[in-house]
Motif scaffolding. Structure first.
Motif, PDB file in Angstrom:
ATOM      1  N   SER A  31       0.801  -1.223   0.000  1.00 20.83           N
ATOM      2  CA  SER A  31       0.000   0.000   0.000  1.00 20.83           C
ATOM      3  C   SER A  31       0.837   1.279   0.000  1.00 20.83           C
ATOM      4  CB  SER A  31      -0.920   0.016   1.227  1.00 20.83           C
ATOM      5  OG  SER A  31      -0.149  -0.037   2.430  1.00 20.83           O
ATOM      6  N   LEU A  32       2.169   1.167   0.089  1.00 21.29           N
ATOM      7  CA  LEU A  32       3.022   2.345   0.251  1.00 21.29           C
ATOM      8  C   LEU A  32       3.589   2.809  -1.093  1.00 21.29           C
ATOM      9  CD1 LEU A  32       4.991   1.299   3.466  1.00 21.29           C
ATOM     10  CD2 LEU A  32       2.824   2.557   3.289  1.00 21.29           C
ATOM     11  N   THR A  33       3.777   4.133  -1.211  1.00 24.83           N
ATOM     12  CA  THR A  33       4.334   4.738  -2.423  1.00 24.83           C
ATOM     13  C   THR A  33       5.736   5.291  -2.130  1.00 24.83           C
ATOM     14  OG1 THR A  33       3.437   6.919  -1.887  1.00 24.83           O
ATOM     15  CG2 THR A  33       2.013   5.407  -3.128  1.00 24.83           C
ATOM     16  N   ALA A  34       6.402   5.794  -3.169  1.00 28.87           N
ATOM     17  CA  ALA A  34       7.731   6.398  -2.980  1.00 28.87           C
ATOM     18  C   ALA A  34       7.648   7.576  -2.010  1.00 28.87           C
ATOM     19  CB  ALA A  34       8.294   6.851  -4.328  1.00 28.87           C
ATOM     20  N   TRP A  35       6.583   8.363  -2.100  1.00 25.48           N
ATOM     21  CA  TRP A  35       6.403   9.491  -1.181  1.00 25.48           C
ATOM     22  C   TRP A  35       6.289   8.997   0.256  1.00 25.48           C
ATOM     23  CZ3 TRP A  35       6.941  14.377  -0.140  1.00 25.48           C
ATOM     24  CH2 TRP A  35       6.215  14.956   0.902  1.00 25.48           C
ATOM     25  N   ASP A  36       5.515   7.927   0.464  1.00 28.61           N
ATOM     26  CA  ASP A  36       5.379   7.362   1.811  1.00 28.61           C
ATOM     27  C   ASP A  36       6.740   6.953   2.367  1.00 28.61           C
ATOM     28  OD1 ASP A  36       2.557   7.585   1.910  1.00 28.61           O
ATOM     29  OD2 ASP A  36       2.329   5.706   0.800  1.00 28.61           O
ATOM     30  N   LEU A  37       7.568   6.340   1.518  1.00 30.95           N
ATOM     31  CA  LEU A  37       8.885   5.880   1.981  1.00 30.95           C
ATOM     32  C   LEU A  37       9.802   7.060   2.288  1.00 30.95           C
ATOM     33  CD1 LEU A  37       9.633   2.816  -0.333  1.00 30.95           C
ATOM     34  CD2 LEU A  37       8.384   2.916   1.812  1.00 30.95           C
ATOM     35  N   ALA A  38       9.752   8.095   1.447  1.00 30.92           N
ATOM     36  CA  ALA A  38      10.574   9.281   1.719  1.00 30.92           C
ATOM     37  C   ALA A  38      10.162   9.922   3.042  1.00 30.92           C
ATOM     38  CB  ALA A  38      10.440  10.290   0.575  1.00 30.92           C
ATOM     39  N   VAL A  39       8.859   9.993   3.277  1.00 33.95           N
ATOM     40  CA  VAL A  39       8.364  10.560   4.528  1.00 33.95           C
ATOM     41  C   VAL A  39       8.799   9.700   5.716  1.00 33.95           C
ATOM     42  CG1 VAL A  39       6.281  11.061   5.869  1.00 33.95           C
ATOM     43  CG2 VAL A  39       6.426  11.766   3.485  1.00 33.95           C
ATOM     44  N   LEU A  40       8.763   8.373   5.550  1.00 32.31           N
ATOM     45  CA  LEU A  40       9.229   7.491   6.627  1.00 32.31           C
ATOM     46  C   LEU A  40      10.694   7.758   6.942  1.00 32.31           C
ATOM     47  CD1 LEU A  40       7.599   4.044   5.716  1.00 32.31           C
ATOM     48  CD2 LEU A  40       7.083   5.463   7.703  1.00 32.31           C
ATOM     49  N   GLY A  41      11.518   7.938   5.889  1.00 34.01           N
ATOM     50  CA  GLY A  41      12.933   8.216   6.101  1.00 34.01           C
ATOM     51  C   GLY A  41      13.156   9.527   6.822  1.00 34.01           C
ATOM     52  N   ARG A 277      10.855   0.660  -8.311  1.00 33.81           N
ATOM     53  CA  ARG A 277      11.056   2.093  -8.545  1.00 33.81           C
ATOM     54  C   ARG A 277      10.866   2.905  -7.269  1.00 33.81           C
ATOM     55  NH1 ARG A 277       7.451   3.863 -13.541  1.00 33.81           N
ATOM     56  NH2 ARG A 277       8.688   5.765 -13.244  1.00 33.81           N
ATOM     57  N   ALA A 278       9.890   2.525  -6.464  1.00 34.91           N
ATOM     58  CA  ALA A 278       9.531   3.348  -5.298  1.00 34.91           C
ATOM     59  C   ALA A 278      10.589   3.317  -4.201  1.00 34.91           C
ATOM     60  CB  ALA A 278       8.184   2.891  -4.728  1.00 34.91           C
ATOM     61  N   VAL A 279      11.185   2.150  -3.945  1.00 36.80           N
ATOM     62  CA  VAL A 279      12.147   2.052  -2.846  1.00 36.80           C
ATOM     63  C   VAL A 279      13.384   2.915  -3.095  1.00 36.80           C
ATOM     64  CG1 VAL A 279      13.664   0.519  -1.546  1.00 36.80           C
ATOM     65  CG2 VAL A 279      11.333  -0.194  -2.038  1.00 36.80           C
ATOM     66  N   PRO A 280      14.057   2.806  -4.256  1.00 38.11           N
ATOM     67  CA  PRO A 280      15.220   3.685  -4.483  1.00 38.11           C
ATOM     68  C   PRO A 280      14.864   5.165  -4.405  1.00 38.11           C
ATOM     69  CG  PRO A 280      15.180   1.902  -6.088  1.00 38.11           C
ATOM     70  CD  PRO A 280      13.869   1.851  -5.361  1.00 38.11           C
ATOM     71  N   ARG A 281      13.753   5.558  -5.031  1.00 37.45           N
ATOM     72  CA  ARG A 281      13.362   6.966  -5.003  1.00 37.45           C
ATOM     73  C   ARG A 281      13.050   7.424  -3.580  1.00 37.45           C
ATOM     74  NH1 ARG A 281       9.214   7.424 -10.214  1.00 37.45           N
ATOM     75  NH2 ARG A 281      10.789   7.031 -11.845  1.00 37.45           N
ATOM     76  N   GLY A 282      12.360   6.584  -2.832  1.00 33.75           N
ATOM     77  CA  GLY A 282      11.965   6.961  -1.475  1.00 33.75           C
ATOM     78  C   GLY A 282      13.144   7.140  -0.541  1.00 33.75           C
ATOM     79  N   VAL A 283      14.051   6.156  -0.515  1.00 32.60           N
ATOM     80  CA  VAL A 283      15.152   6.233   0.455  1.00 32.60           C
ATOM     81  C   VAL A 283      16.168   7.306   0.074  1.00 32.60           C
ATOM     82  CG1 VAL A 283      14.923   3.858   1.263  1.00 32.60           C
ATOM     83  CG2 VAL A 283      16.393   4.324  -0.688  1.00 32.60           C
ATOM     84  N   LEU A 284      16.477   7.436  -1.209  1.00 27.69           N
ATOM     85  CA  LEU A 284      17.464   8.440  -1.610  1.00 27.69           C
ATOM     86  C   LEU A 284      16.887   9.853  -1.518  1.00 27.69           C
ATOM     87  CD1 LEU A 284      19.052   6.545  -4.641  1.00 27.69           C
ATOM     88  CD2 LEU A 284      20.061   6.906  -2.382  1.00 27.69           C
ATOM     89  N   GLY A 285      15.601  10.012  -1.842  1.00 27.14           N
ATOM     90  CA  GLY A 285      14.971  11.324  -1.704  1.00 27.14           C
ATOM     91  C   GLY A 285      14.893  11.759  -0.255  1.00 27.14           C
ATOM     92  N   GLY A 286      14.536  10.828   0.623  1.00 30.53           N
ATOM     93  CA  GLY A 286      14.477  11.142   2.051  1.00 30.53           C
ATOM     94  C   GLY A 286      15.834  11.513   2.608  1.00 30.53           C
ATOM     95  N   LEU A 287      16.886  10.775   2.186  1.00 32.47           N
ATOM     96  CA  LEU A 287      18.236  11.066   2.660  1.00 32.47           C
ATOM     97  C   LEU A 287      18.687  12.462   2.232  1.00 32.47           C
ATOM     98  CD1 LEU A 287      20.887  10.180   4.001  1.00 32.47           C
ATOM     99  CD2 LEU A 287      21.561   9.167   1.807  1.00 32.47           C
ATOM    100  N   ALA A 288      18.361  12.858   1.009  1.00 35.39           N
ATOM    101  CA  ALA A 288      18.757  14.186   0.527  1.00 35.39           C
ATOM    102  C   ALA A 288      18.107  15.283   1.372  1.00 35.39           C
ATOM    103  CB  ALA A 288      18.351  14.341  -0.940  1.00 35.39           C
ATOM    104  N   ILE A 289      16.825  15.130   1.674  1.00 37.37           N
ATOM    105  CA  ILE A 289      16.119  16.134   2.487  1.00 37.37           C
ATOM    106  C   ILE A 289      16.747  16.235   3.872  1.00 37.37           C
ATOM    107  CG2 ILE A 289      13.916  16.684   3.602  1.00 37.37           C
ATOM    108  CD1 ILE A 289      12.537  15.318   1.192  1.00 37.37           C
ATOM    109  N   VAL A 290      16.999  15.091   4.489  1.00 36.60           N
ATOM    110  CA  VAL A 290      17.543  15.066   5.847  1.00 36.60           C
ATOM    111  C   VAL A 290      18.935  15.675   5.900  1.00 36.60           C
ATOM    112  CG1 VAL A 290      18.400  13.507   7.635  1.00 36.60           C
ATOM    113  CG2 VAL A 290      16.141  13.142   6.643  1.00 36.60           C
ATOM    114  N   THR A 291      19.770  15.364   4.918  1.00 37.56           N
ATOM    115  CA  THR A 291      21.135  15.905   4.904  1.00 37.56           C
ATOM    116  C   THR A 291      21.118  17.429   4.850  1.00 37.56           C
ATOM    117  OG1 THR A 291      21.980  13.920   3.784  1.00 37.56           O
ATOM    118  CG2 THR A 291      23.319  15.908   3.661  1.00 37.56           C
ATOM    119  N   VAL A 292      20.286  17.988   3.996  1.00 39.76           N
ATOM    120  CA  VAL A 292      20.185  19.454   3.897  1.00 39.76           C
ATOM    121  C   VAL A 292      19.730  20.050   5.225  1.00 39.76           C
ATOM    122  CG1 VAL A 292      18.928  21.347   2.810  1.00 39.76           C
ATOM    123  CG2 VAL A 292      19.791  19.463   1.406  1.00 39.76           C
ATOM    124  N   LEU A 293      18.719  19.466   5.842  1.00 37.73           N
ATOM    125  CA  LEU A 293      18.205  19.995   7.106  1.00 37.73           C
ATOM    126  C   LEU A 293      19.274  19.956   8.203  1.00 37.73           C
ATOM    127  CD1 LEU A 293      14.587  18.498   7.267  1.00 37.73           C
ATOM    128  CD2 LEU A 293      15.223  20.884   6.910  1.00 37.73           C
TER     129      LEU A 293
END
Length: 507
Positions: A31-41, A277-293
């Motif tokens: 039920s989870l999308t790439a956005w859901d995974l990025a938010v989880l990260g 597709r969703a897992v790579p996009r989710g984890v790498l997108g989340g990591l980028a956001i967190v690093t900047v913050l």
């Protein structure tokens, strides 16, 4: 020649791992999308640490050079996360590093890494829940609310805050992962907004001279005992020190704690739509956001006040910096941000811990009964509730925060094996469909594994001693129970033969 089912090196094939998700008694809903995974990260990485870990590392280890510490930690994490992304897009099954290691390095290594992940997530969930209770008490004080946060139960004192927050999210996770992620998304958006507000406000107090010297000269750390110094320094005979180049590296090992949790996201691969597709996009997108913050917060905290002023504080944090410049109002804002931040962290860690135990139980390495899922909710309700009770009791009754560094070593050990596992699976199963591929393999995966090992050597000797004790307990359990009850060992899940041609199995 096939690996014997009696060997501790026996492997579970990729096909058998993929087939295990079809068990109607032990299946999870996608039920989870790439956005859901990025938010989880983002949710698991942006908690109290964003307001404290950078200040602590600057005060005690690296000074303003902690910015470099964060860059080192984020690069190492990114390399390891790319390896996770390749594995998860190839093998979208619950269990994360445990499942990946079972397919590449064999059952004993898989057990060890699963045991390490249990350590990481159990302690992380309990430690964060404990901190949530502490910050709840602080928030009550800041807003003038007189409510005791400790209950006396005979001879023991119970912190009810951790029990409450763990109980609420255990209930949410039990009735559905998608519902939990929706609630988690709301909390995550709020805490990121608070973080950005604090960053912007802090920039008005930044003074350029606070960044000098950017890398303070190394000096002896007189208060550090032999067991409290980094393992590398202990083995090399160096005296305990702080600041300088070694301080930056030690700071990187400490702030790596800020990036734990992205391996937790990989445990949800079995519950993700289009995981390739969703897992790579989710984890790498989340990591980028967190690093900047994290880097922005670190730039602010080291620019607002000198690292020497932070070092003079008992518990340096972003709040400390605001107080030192006379902006006491920030304490209330940050306290709210921390409470909201920790809330979502706890939820993701409870989810990850349950999925690791679920995967190991489904394989027979832990009792099979606890991996049964609800026909209505498609979640392992009994396991989720059991995990929640254990975490709540540890957080509510013990001083678990003393074991905080154990979380880092558990995470890094998982990163090491996942990184080294990429070249192995590339060689043994080149035919598998991969939704994401780590570039420049095997060089980058090997560099990632070595870098994680290096960070591990910068953790204290005492942490390594405790880690060795945890591994010893795990090996005893494997020898006494898991080895004999393994489904692969019993032949219930066929073991792959080494001499099968690469094209023998499809994805």
């Amino acid at each position: 020649m096939a690996i014997s089912n009696r060997s501790v090196l026996r492997r579970k094939s990729v096909e058998d791992s993929l087939a295990s998700v079809e068990d109607p008694e032990r299946s999870l809903k996608r039920s989870l999308t790439a956005w859901d995974l990025a938010v989880l990260g983002v949710a698991v990485a942006v908690g109290a640490g964003i307001f404290s870990v950078g200040a602590t590392a600057a005060a005690n280890y690296a000074g303003p050079g902690v910015i470099i510490s964060f860059l080192i930690a984020s690069i190492v994490c990114a390399l390891a996360i790319m390896c996770y992304a390749e594995f998860a897009s190839t093998l979208p099954v619950a269990g994360s590093a445990y499942t990946f290691s079972y397919a590449t390095a064999g059952e004993l290594v898989a057990w060890i890494i699963g045991w390490d992940l249990i350590l990481e997530m159990l302690l992380a969930a309990a430690v964060i829940a404990k901190f949530w209770g502490v910050y709840l008490s602080d928030a009550f004080g800041l807003f003038g609310i007189d409510v005791p946060t400790t209950l006396e139960l005979g001879p023991v004192d119970l912190d009810w805050g951790p029990v409450l927050v763990v109980g609420v999210f255990t209930a949410l996770l039990a009735v559905g992962t998608k519902l939990s992620t929706r609630v988690n998304s709301i909390f995550t958006i709020i805490k990121v907004a608070i973080t950005l507000f604090v960053i912007v406000a802090g920039f008005f107090y930044v003074r350029a001279d606070n960044y000098s010297p950017f890398i303070p000269p190394s000096q002896p750390a007189e208060s550090a005992s032999g067991l409290e110094q980094p393992l590398f320094g202990f083995l090399s005979g160096f005296d305990p020190s702080q600041y300088g180049v070694m301080g930056i590296l030690s700071g990187a090992a400490l702030v790596f704690f800020a990036f734990i949790g992205f391996d937790v996201v990989a445990t949800t691969a079995e519950e993700t739509k289009d995981p390739q597709r969703a897992v790579p996009r989710g984890v790498l997108g989340g990591l980028a956001i967190v690093t900047v913050l994290y880097i922005l917060v670190t730039v602010v905290v080291t620019g607002m006040v000198s690292y020497t002023e932070l070092a003079a504080s008992d518990s340096p944090s972003l709040t400390t910096a605001f107080v030192l410049v006379g902006a006491d109002w920030a304490g209330k804002v940050i306290s709210i941000g921390i409470l909201i931040g920790l809330t979502s962290v706890i939820m993701v860690l409870l989810l990850g811990l349950t999925r690791i135990v679920f995967a190991m139980s489904r394989d027979g390495l832990l009792p099979r009964g606890i991996s049964r899922t609800s026909h209505r909710y498609k979640t392992p309700i009994r396991l989720q509730v059991g995990v929640g009770i254990i975490v709540a009791l540890i957080a509510g009754l013990s001083e678990v925060e003393r074991l905080e560094e154990m979380i880092n070593i558990g995470t890094l050990s998982a990163f090491v094996l996942v990184s080294f596992g990429i070249p192995i699976l590339r060689r043994t199963r080149p035919d598998l469909q991969r939704g994401f591929r780590v570039p420049w393999s095997p060089v980058l995966p090997i560099v990632a594994g070595v870098a994680c090992l290096w960070l591990m050597t910068n953790l204290t000797v005492l942490t390594w001693v405790r880690f060795a004790a945890w591994l010893a307990v795990g090996l005893v359990i494997y020898a006494v129970y898991s080895y004999r009850h393994s489904r692969v060992g019993k032949g219930e899940a066929p073991d792959p033969a080494d001499d099968l041609p690469a094209s023998a199995g499809g994805h």
